[in-house]
Design a protein around this motif. Sequence first.
Motif, PDB file in Angstrom:
ATOM      1  N   ARG A  86       0.844  -1.202   0.000  1.00 48.28           N
ATOM      2  CA  ARG A  86       0.000   0.000   0.000  1.00 48.28           C
ATOM      3  C   ARG A  86       0.879   1.253   0.000  1.00 48.28           C
ATOM      4  NH1 ARG A  86      -2.388  -3.354   3.877  1.00 48.28           N
ATOM      5  NH2 ARG A  86      -4.448  -4.168   3.301  1.00 48.28           N
ATOM      6  N   GLY A  87       1.696   1.377  -1.017  1.00 41.65           N
ATOM      7  CA  GLY A  87       2.533   2.559  -1.121  1.00 41.65           C
ATOM      8  C   GLY A  87       3.983   2.280  -0.813  1.00 41.65           C
ATOM      9  N   ASP A  88       4.856   3.145  -1.334  1.00 46.67           N
ATOM     10  CA  ASP A  88       6.292   3.010  -1.132  1.00 46.67           C
ATOM     11  C   ASP A  88       6.853   4.320  -0.601  1.00 46.67           C
ATOM     12  OD1 ASP A  88       6.275   4.721  -3.314  1.00 46.67           O
ATOM     13  OD2 ASP A  88       6.943   3.185  -4.744  1.00 46.67           O
ATOM     14  N   ILE A  89       8.168   4.438  -0.595  1.00 44.94           N
ATOM     15  CA  ILE A  89       8.804   5.631  -0.032  1.00 44.94           C
ATOM     16  C   ILE A  89       8.360   6.896  -0.752  1.00 44.94           C
ATOM     17  CG2 ILE A  89      10.871   5.245  -1.457  1.00 44.94           C
ATOM     18  CD1 ILE A  89      10.718   6.855   2.086  1.00 44.94           C
ATOM     19  N   GLN A  90       8.047   6.794  -2.036  1.00 45.03           N
ATOM     20  CA  GLN A  90       7.530   7.960  -2.770  1.00 45.03           C
ATOM     21  C   GLN A  90       6.220   8.437  -2.159  1.00 45.03           C
ATOM     22  OE1 GLN A  90       8.645   9.569  -5.652  1.00 45.03           O
ATOM     23  NE2 GLN A  90      10.242   8.237  -6.438  1.00 45.03           N
ATOM     24  N   ASP A  91       5.333   7.505  -1.835  1.00 46.61           N
ATOM     25  CA  ASP A  91       4.037   7.864  -1.263  1.00 46.61           C
ATOM     26  C   ASP A  91       4.197   8.457   0.136  1.00 46.61           C
ATOM     27  OD1 ASP A  91       2.141   6.783  -3.366  1.00 46.61           O
ATOM     28  OD2 ASP A  91       3.302   4.980  -2.929  1.00 46.61           O
ATOM     29  N   TYR A  92       5.110   7.897   0.914  1.00 49.05           N
ATOM     30  CA  TYR A  92       5.350   8.436   2.256  1.00 49.05           C
ATOM     31  C   TYR A  92       5.864   9.873   2.174  1.00 49.05           C
ATOM     32  CZ  TYR A  92       4.673   4.063   4.861  1.00 49.05           C
ATOM     33  OH  TYR A  92       4.124   2.945   5.445  1.00 49.05           O
ATOM     34  N   ALA A  93       6.824  10.104   1.295  1.00 44.32           N
ATOM     35  CA  ALA A  93       7.392  11.453   1.166  1.00 44.32           C
ATOM     36  C   ALA A  93       6.341  12.438   0.670  1.00 44.32           C
ATOM     37  CB  ALA A  93       8.594  11.427   0.226  1.00 44.32           C
ATOM     38  N   ARG A  94       5.535  12.011  -0.283  1.00 37.15           N
ATOM     39  CA  ARG A  94       4.489  12.892  -0.840  1.00 37.15           C
ATOM     40  C   ARG A  94       3.462  13.257   0.243  1.00 37.15           C
ATOM     41  NH1 ARG A  94       2.804   9.564  -4.302  1.00 37.15           N
ATOM     42  NH2 ARG A  94       4.399  10.053  -5.831  1.00 37.15           N
ATOM     43  N   ALA A  95       3.041  12.264   1.025  1.00 40.00           N
ATOM     44  CA  ALA A  95       2.073  12.532   2.081  1.00 40.00           C
ATOM     45  C   ALA A  95       2.664  13.439   3.155  1.00 40.00           C
ATOM     46  CB  ALA A  95       1.602  11.215   2.702  1.00 40.00           C
ATOM     47  N   ALA A  96       3.916  13.182   3.522  1.00 37.77           N
ATOM     48  CA  ALA A  96       4.561  14.012   4.535  1.00 37.77           C
ATOM     49  C   ALA A  96       4.661  15.458   4.076  1.00 37.77           C
ATOM     50  CB  ALA A  96       5.947  13.463   4.854  1.00 37.77           C
ATOM     51  N   ALA A  97       5.113  15.662   2.839  1.00 44.05           N
ATOM     52  CA  ALA A  97       5.277  17.026   2.327  1.00 44.05           C
ATOM     53  C   ALA A  97       3.949  17.769   2.308  1.00 44.05           C
ATOM     54  CB  ALA A  97       5.875  16.981   0.924  1.00 44.05           C
ATOM     55  N   GLY A  98       2.873  17.059   2.038  1.00 44.02           N
ATOM     56  CA  GLY A  98       1.572  17.701   1.957  1.00 44.02           C
ATOM     57  C   GLY A  98       0.951  18.051   3.290  1.00 44.02           C
ATOM     58  N   HIS A  99       1.531  17.527   4.397  1.00 49.10           N
ATOM     59  CA  HIS A  99       0.900  17.740   5.703  1.00 49.10           C
ATOM     60  C   HIS A  99       1.863  18.286   6.758  1.00 49.10           C
ATOM     61  CE1 HIS A  99      -2.961  16.005   4.569  1.00 49.10           C
ATOM     62  NE2 HIS A  99      -2.273  15.127   3.866  1.00 49.10           N
ATOM     63  N   LEU A 100       3.021  18.766   6.339  1.00 51.92           N
ATOM     64  CA  LEU A 100       3.953  19.395   7.279  1.00 51.92           C
ATOM     65  C   LEU A 100       3.580  20.853   7.511  1.00 51.92           C
ATOM     66  CD1 LEU A 100       7.467  18.100   6.105  1.00 51.92           C
ATOM     67  CD2 LEU A 100       6.380  17.636   8.314  1.00 51.92           C
ATOM     68  N   VAL A 108      15.274   7.019  -1.755  1.00 43.29           N
ATOM     69  CA  VAL A 108      14.874   8.051  -0.795  1.00 43.29           C
ATOM     70  C   VAL A 108      15.161   9.433  -1.371  1.00 43.29           C
ATOM     71  CG1 VAL A 108      15.119   8.890   1.562  1.00 43.29           C
ATOM     72  CG2 VAL A 108      15.400   6.462   1.085  1.00 43.29           C
ATOM     73  N   GLU A 109      16.316   9.582  -1.978  1.00 46.99           N
ATOM     74  CA  GLU A 109      16.687  10.878  -2.558  1.00 46.99           C
ATOM     75  C   GLU A 109      15.727  11.272  -3.682  1.00 46.99           C
ATOM     76  OE1 GLU A 109      20.692  10.003  -3.606  1.00 46.99           O
ATOM     77  OE2 GLU A 109      21.481  10.414  -1.584  1.00 46.99           O
ATOM     78  N   ALA A 110      15.355  10.286  -4.504  1.00 48.28           N
ATOM     79  CA  ALA A 110      14.402  10.568  -5.585  1.00 48.28           C
ATOM     80  C   ALA A 110      13.040  10.927  -5.019  1.00 48.28           C
ATOM     81  CB  ALA A 110      14.295   9.360  -6.510  1.00 48.28           C
ATOM     82  N   ALA A 111      12.606  10.201  -3.984  1.00 47.05           N
ATOM     83  CA  ALA A 111      11.309  10.487  -3.367  1.00 47.05           C
ATOM     84  C   ALA A 111      11.288  11.878  -2.750  1.00 47.05           C
ATOM     85  CB  ALA A 111      11.009   9.427  -2.307  1.00 47.05           C
ATOM     86  N   ALA A 112      12.373  12.243  -2.078  1.00 45.19           N
ATOM     87  CA  ALA A 112      12.443  13.577  -1.485  1.00 45.19           C
ATOM     88  C   ALA A 112      12.395  14.651  -2.563  1.00 45.19           C
ATOM     89  CB  ALA A 112      13.723  13.712  -0.656  1.00 45.19           C
ATOM     90  N   GLY A 113      13.175  14.482  -3.612  1.00 43.74           N
ATOM     91  CA  GLY A 113      13.190  15.469  -4.685  1.00 43.74           C
ATOM     92  C   GLY A 113      11.834  15.626  -5.349  1.00 43.74           C
ATOM     93  N   ASN A 114      11.159  14.516  -5.615  1.00 41.01           N
ATOM     94  CA  ASN A 114       9.848  14.576  -6.257  1.00 41.01           C
ATOM     95  C   ASN A 114       8.799  15.241  -5.378  1.00 41.01           C
ATOM     96  OD1 ASN A 114      10.851  13.293  -8.525  1.00 41.01           O
ATOM     97  ND2 ASN A 114      10.219  11.251  -7.867  1.00 41.01           N
ATOM     98  N   ALA A 115       8.972  15.130  -4.065  1.00 39.09           N
ATOM     99  CA  ALA A 115       8.031  15.746  -3.130  1.00 39.09           C
ATOM    100  C   ALA A 115       8.465  17.148  -2.708  1.00 39.09           C
ATOM    101  CB  ALA A 115       7.881  14.856  -1.899  1.00 39.09           C
ATOM    102  N   GLU A 116       9.536  17.656  -3.313  1.00 37.06           N
ATOM    103  CA  GLU A 116      10.093  18.978  -2.980  1.00 37.06           C
ATOM    104  C   GLU A 116      10.502  19.055  -1.511  1.00 37.06           C
ATOM    105  OE1 GLU A 116       7.343  21.941  -4.360  1.00 37.06           O
ATOM    106  OE2 GLU A 116       7.768  21.519  -6.471  1.00 37.06           O
ATOM    107  N   LEU A 117      11.114  17.973  -1.065  1.00 35.51           N
ATOM    108  CA  LEU A 117      11.698  17.912   0.267  1.00 35.51           C
ATOM    109  C   LEU A 117      13.217  17.905   0.155  1.00 35.51           C
ATOM    110  CD1 LEU A 117       9.479  15.079   1.813  1.00 35.51           C
ATOM    111  CD2 LEU A 117       9.375  17.501   2.427  1.00 35.51           C
TER     112      LEU A 117
END
Length: 252
Positions: A145-159, A177-186
Amino acid sequence: MPPEETLDAISGHFRIFQLRRGHRFSTDDVLTAWYGTTWAPSPSSVLDLGSGIGSVATIAAWRLPGARLVTIEAQGESVWLARKSADYNGLAGRMDIREGDFRDAAVLGADERFDLVLGSPPYFPPGSGVEGDHPQKIACRFEMRGDIQDYARAAAGHLTAGGVFACIFPDEQRARVEAAAGNAELVIVRRRPVVFREGQPPLVALFAMMRASDLPPAMNRTWVEPPLVIRTADGTVHPEYAAVKLAVGFPP
């Protein structure tokens, strides 16, 4: 207590209900909660994504006695255990335990914001390894039910502004992790490799991220901390990890 359950020490005087043969809390959970509450030491609101039986959130609640916590978990059996533990520990009044997929907009309001977001994501794509002998374990290890990309995206949207997202992930998969952070603008502002036995390569790493828009350009980089060693070469607990255990209310 049913024979298939155990009641175990988790943090300070808090206890946690776990299935004897199901998913049980791990060193990864302890490290995630410790790292997040270390680099966001005074949040008023905390979100735990994919919270399982509530181990990360329970440690965070012990470390942050003034914080309000929201946890989101899709497995009903794990949610039931987490609520049972929250009641036992007197946390029901400040811990909102929600059942659902955190990727579902109905589970988490678009306007909900948190000073600290925690996550211990599953590490592996489905079918990439032995999934385990209990269904509760599968979603904790594999990306059902989701990967590190989804976690980073959800976190960025609710910080909140200046909020921190802390997670743990295999060190050899750091590029994900680095790709997920970059895609989520983290921005990964801190990273700490974790060595489980002295002299061996790190197996996982701890990450602390913030939204890029909250940081000046000079801070748009990662501070790599020295490795955290769990056990010495002879198998005894390393003094630094003993200090971590004390910080989360365990005997050293």
